[in-house]
Design a protein around this motif. Structure first.
Motif, mmCIF file in Angstrom:
data_model
loop_
_atom_site.group_PDB
_atom_site.id
_atom_site.type_symbol
_atom_site.label_atom_id
_atom_site.label_comp_id
_atom_site.label_asym_id
_atom_site.label_seq_id
_atom_site.Cartn_x
_atom_site.Cartn_y
_atom_site.Cartn_z
ATOM 1 N N GLU A 44 -38.544 -69.766 -38.999
ATOM 2 C CA GLU A 44 -39.146 -68.663 -38.636
ATOM 3 C C GLU A 44 -40.711 -69.047 -38.935
ATOM 4 N N SER A 45 -41.586 -68.659 -38.097
ATOM 5 C CA SER A 45 -43.062 -68.664 -38.488
ATOM 6 C C SER A 45 -43.499 -67.378 -39.043
ATOM 7 N N LEU A 46 -43.745 -67.303 -40.351
ATOM 8 C CA LEU A 46 -44.237 -66.158 -40.967
ATOM 9 C C LEU A 46 -45.570 -66.521 -41.484
ATOM 10 N N ALA A 47 -46.152 -65.177 -41.974
ATOM 11 C CA ALA A 47 -47.498 -65.232 -42.584
ATOM 12 C C ALA A 47 -47.384 -64.440 -43.599
ATOM 13 N N ARG A 48 -48.419 -64.770 -44.618
ATOM 14 C CA ARG A 48 -48.544 -64.022 -45.968
ATOM 15 C C ARG A 48 -48.692 -62.454 -45.669
ATOM 16 N N HIS A 49 -48.168 -61.755 -46.350
ATOM 17 C CA HIS A 49 -48.317 -60.223 -46.698
ATOM 18 C C HIS A 49 -47.327 -59.724 -45.497
ATOM 19 N N GLN A 50 -46.578 -60.242 -44.872
ATOM 20 C CA GLN A 50 -45.780 -60.095 -43.915
ATOM 21 C C GLN A 50 -44.195 -59.441 -44.449
ATOM 22 N N MET A 69 -41.856 -59.195 -49.367
ATOM 23 C CA MET A 69 -42.829 -59.505 -48.596
ATOM 24 C C MET A 69 -43.249 -61.009 -49.170
ATOM 25 N N VAL A 70 -43.699 -61.659 -47.734
ATOM 26 C CA VAL A 70 -43.956 -63.108 -47.949
ATOM 27 C C VAL A 70 -45.218 -63.440 -48.653
ATOM 28 N N VAL A 71 -45.213 -63.952 -49.891
ATOM 29 C CA VAL A 71 -46.363 -64.178 -50.640
ATOM 30 C C VAL A 71 -46.730 -65.546 -50.786
ATOM 31 N N VAL A 78 -40.467 -69.989 -47.061
ATOM 32 C CA VAL A 78 -41.455 -68.937 -47.418
ATOM 33 C C VAL A 78 -40.994 -68.362 -48.825
ATOM 34 N N GLY A 79 -41.811 -68.200 -49.522
ATOM 35 C CA GLY A 79 -41.888 -67.389 -51.161
ATOM 36 C C GLY A 79 -41.675 -66.035 -50.600
ATOM 37 N N ILE A 80 -40.497 -65.085 -51.121
ATOM 38 C CA ILE A 80 -40.565 -63.801 -50.782
ATOM 39 C C ILE A 80 -40.722 -63.012 -52.220
ATOM 40 N N GLU A 81 -41.539 -61.923 -52.334
ATOM 41 C CA GLU A 81 -41.482 -61.191 -53.531
ATOM 42 C C GLU A 81 -40.671 -59.925 -53.292
#
Length: 94
Positions: A44-50, A69-71, A78-81
């Motif tokens: 999946e193409s994701l962006a920071r803060h998504q 949230m993607v950080v 992706v790293g997710i908080e």
């Protein structure tokens, strides 16, 4: 030098990733986790803060949903908080 607040635990379990605005969750793999978040491999193409949800399907237990949230965006994942600290203590990873 990369610094982390919490110890990361390596793991490799399947999950699904739900992205706000998309109809269906997509497959992903949780590669590691800590008390505050997790790293998932995904196409999946994701962006920071998504904002996203990771759906974990443990054996014999109701699915668990981690809001976050993607950080961090990296090649292949992706790293997710996580929205809730120490979320991982409630899961049986076995």
């Amino acid at each position: 030098m990369e610094r982390r607040w919490h110890h990361r635990t390596e793991i490799d379990i399947p999950a699904t990733l739900a992205v706000n605005g998309k109809r269906r969750p997509t497959p992903c793999r949780i590669i590691n986790f800590s008390a505050c978040g997790l790293f998932v491999e995904t196409a999946e193409s994701l962006a920071r803060h998504q904002f996203v949800q990771v759906h974990i399907h443990p054996h014999g237990v109701s699915p668990r949903i981690i809001d976050g949230m993607v950080v961090r965006v990296a090649d292949g994942g992706v790293g997710i908080e996580a929205d809730t600290r120490f979320w991982s203590q409630a899961l049986d990873w076995g």
